[in-house]
Design an enzyme around this catalytic site. Structure first.
Site: not given
Ligand code: TRP
Length: 344
Positions: A115, A207, A210
């Site tokens: 991240k 994957k 969002k």
């Protein structure tokens, strides 16, 4: 042997665009556990602000997750549904855990590295300390079982390490805990099966996410029936028919993903699905998948939209859940303050 009463705790970040992957990977598991366990489900808004959020979007995303829980069948009266920021004990215990966890432990967290990316100097201190807050979420209720995805396994191991070190550091000389049971349980993950890893509808190697710029890559829980049907019809496939054995899915990520979605929604194995549709026309399978997905998800989407339009109701559920959660968390914190040696 678990010496502590069984309690399920899990959290979902309010970051928008809840999709089929979240539904099959987490929310359906939350719903199923309600029949056998005492459950606490938390919308982790304090975790969401470890990266920048627009305040108005954060507010609506918190309500979206709450609406999704309820629409999918989580019962906020029998169990607890609340948002993290309303129970200050989470942040309080996280501070104590920041003083228990070692810098070396946090430096090993792979999610922080991903991240934070290359510009680590510019990541928030909160993003770095994210796992100690997650440990506090779980342990402030002394929860024993945590349904999470594979990607959260490392954080859960850290929570166990923190619980263990807290028990060791503070309780050795404390006669009230001479039974050796410890104050915090070592929480165990309930990991979702690989069958529920939902991939992008546009690229079976990625994957479902969002943050994918293509809305066609995912089925949002709030999508209506027509949108769901259209997205499945457009989903990428390959030119071959479906195989009748599992080996036949190797090297065919898109076909594999669609079969996996069908199986998960129907509560069957992929092999069952191939036995039913194998060697038939792919379009026959796709039509069946459209029907199944619309039948399962469209009612949830419409209930979600109805609930989201009623903010006072959603906020009332969260307030009530927070009050009940706080009562339990406060008990833990009183004991923790005594154990640490604070005066009160
Ligand atoms: N880190 C989890 C995720 O991103 C969310 C989370 C926060 C959580 N606190 C938790 C999950 C406690 C389980 C238990 O998926």
């Amino acid at each position: 042997m678990q010496a502590f009463p069984q309690l399920v705790f899990s959290g979902v970040q309010p970051t928008g665009n809840l999709h089929l992957g979240n539904y099959l990977g987490a929310i359906t598991k939350f719903v199923a556990l309600q029949d056998t366990h005492d459950c606490i489900y938390c919308v982790v808004d304090l975790h969401a602000i470890t990266v920048a959020q627009k305040p108005s979007e954060l507010t609506s995303n918190i309500r979206e997750v709450t609406a999704a829980f309820i629409a999918a069948g989580v019962d906020p009266t029998r169990h607890i549904v609340f948002n993290q920021s309303q129970v200050a004990e989470h942040a309080e215990l996280a501070w104590i855990f920041n003083c228990v966890a070692r810098i070396g432990w946090l430096n090993r967290m792979t999610q922080f590295k991903e991240k934070a990316g290359k510009d680590r100097e510019n990541a928030s201190v909160g993003l770095y300390a994210y796992p100690t807050l997650m440990a506090a979420d779980i342990l402030v209720y002394r929860a024993t079982h945590v349904p999470v995805g594979e990607d959260q396994k490392q954080h859960l191991e850290l929570a166990r390490d923190i619980a263990q070190k807290f028990n060791n550091d503070f309780l050795v000389d404390n006669p009230a805990y001479a039974d050796g049971k410890g104050f915090f349980p070592l929480p165990e993950p309930l990991i979702q099966g690989p069958a529920t890893r939902v991939m992008s509808l546009r690229d079976g190697s990625k994957k479902m996410s969002k943050s994918d710029p293509s809305d066609n890559s995912r089925i949002n829980l709030a999508d209506d029936g027509d949108t769901i049907a259209q997205k499945i019809r457009k989903a990428k496939t390959d030119p071959d028919a479906l195989p009748s054995a599992l080996e036949g899915l190797a090297g065919r990520p898109e076909a594999d993903n669609l079969v996996g979605i069908y199986a998960a929604l129907e509560g069957k194995t992929k092999l069952n699905v191939l036995q039913q549709f194998g060697s038939g026309n792919f379009s026959t399978f796709k039509s069946a998948l459209v029907d199944l997905t619309v039948a399962k998800l469209a009612p949830i989407g419409s209930e979600m939209r109805r609930l989201q339009a009623d903010a006072p109701y959603i906020d009332g559920v969260l307030r009530d859940g927070s009050n009940r959660a706080r009562e339990r968390a406060a008990k833990t914190m009183s004991a923790v303050r005594d154990i640490v040696g604070f005066v009160r």
